[in-house]
Design a protein around this motif. Sequence first.
Motif, short mmCIF file in Angstrom:
data_model
loop_
_atom_site.label_atom_id
_atom_site.label_comp_id
_atom_site.label_asym_id
_atom_site.label_seq_id
_atom_site.Cartn_x
_atom_site.Cartn_y
_atom_site.Cartn_z
N PHE A 9 84.94 21.92 39.91
CA PHE A 9 84.80 20.46 40.06
C PHE A 9 83.89 19.92 38.96
O PHE A 9 83.21 20.67 38.24
CB PHE A 9 84.24 20.12 41.44
N ASP A 41 88.05 16.97 39.67
CA ASP A 41 88.25 18.41 39.54
C ASP A 41 87.75 18.88 38.17
O ASP A 41 87.17 18.10 37.41
CB ASP A 41 89.72 18.78 39.76
N LEU A 53 89.44 13.06 42.50
CA LEU A 53 89.88 13.71 43.73
C LEU A 53 90.58 12.70 44.64
O LEU A 53 90.23 11.52 44.68
CB LEU A 53 88.69 14.33 44.45
N GLU A 98 91.44 14.91 50.23
CA GLU A 98 90.65 16.05 49.78
C GLU A 98 89.15 15.75 49.85
O GLU A 98 88.36 16.60 50.28
CB GLU A 98 91.04 16.41 48.34
#
Length: 287
Positions: free
Chosen positions: A155, A167, A173, A177
Amino acid sequence: RFFACVLASGVGEEGVADPAEEQPETGGGGGCGCFGRRGRGDAPGPSAPSAVAAAGTGAGKAGGARGDDIDTAAGRIAERFHGAPDGAVEEAVGDYLEREFFVDYSAIFAGLAVAERVAAWRSLERTRKTRKVQEVPKLAEPEVLPPEEIFREGFSNFDSEGFPKADADGTPLGKKEVAKMRKDFAICKRSWDKYREDRARYCEWLLYKARHERIEVGAEVEYPEDIDHLRPTSEKTQQKMRVIIRNAPDDRSRALWADEVKQVTAASIDLKCRKDAKLSKKVRVLE
């Protein structure tokens, strides 16, 4: 220009060439047009008005119609006036503060600071009498990773708490998630927040024990490994320093260290001083 000429008329033009001196029709050695001031060597009488006429019409084209007709002395004085602070004003302000403000301010500030310090000391004494210092057990670290470390791999773009926003490739993201990751992050954060609070209390108790274990003049405070990070550090060498007790009361139960009592800050005392009835009016004048 007018103000500069006022100063010039009082200071004079010794050693300064005046553009008006190049104009024979003005009748003599120059001067200030604003006041019809005579130049050096001029005779009293009609020469002064002729200087005014020359300044107003630009006779002889000595310096143009705008600004250049001001004599050099006046121009220099104006430049200095606008470019440098007046020391006399600063001295006058300083004298006023010393005479009218700081005499009362200093006494009130010292009185409030001492009163606040004494109140903090008495509060500590009452706490000690009603609640004895109890041993705090050392706790083991949580089994989960610290919240700022659980998403370090894979990340990027972390916020102040260590939670990622993208990410590894920088792609933001998705909401689903993020929601799932937030749950795991919150679980770790709660565990570690509780541990850090308990750890701080444990270190506080350990420091109290180390300091009060041997209250004698010349004794050295021994810092256990768990609180060695609390040992004072030299600002010059950045090395850990030894702590030696130089003064101790006869009644060891009343011994305390300066940082065990609430610290008095100048900013907080200053605010109280400004609200004092004796100083409030003077403060408003200064503001």
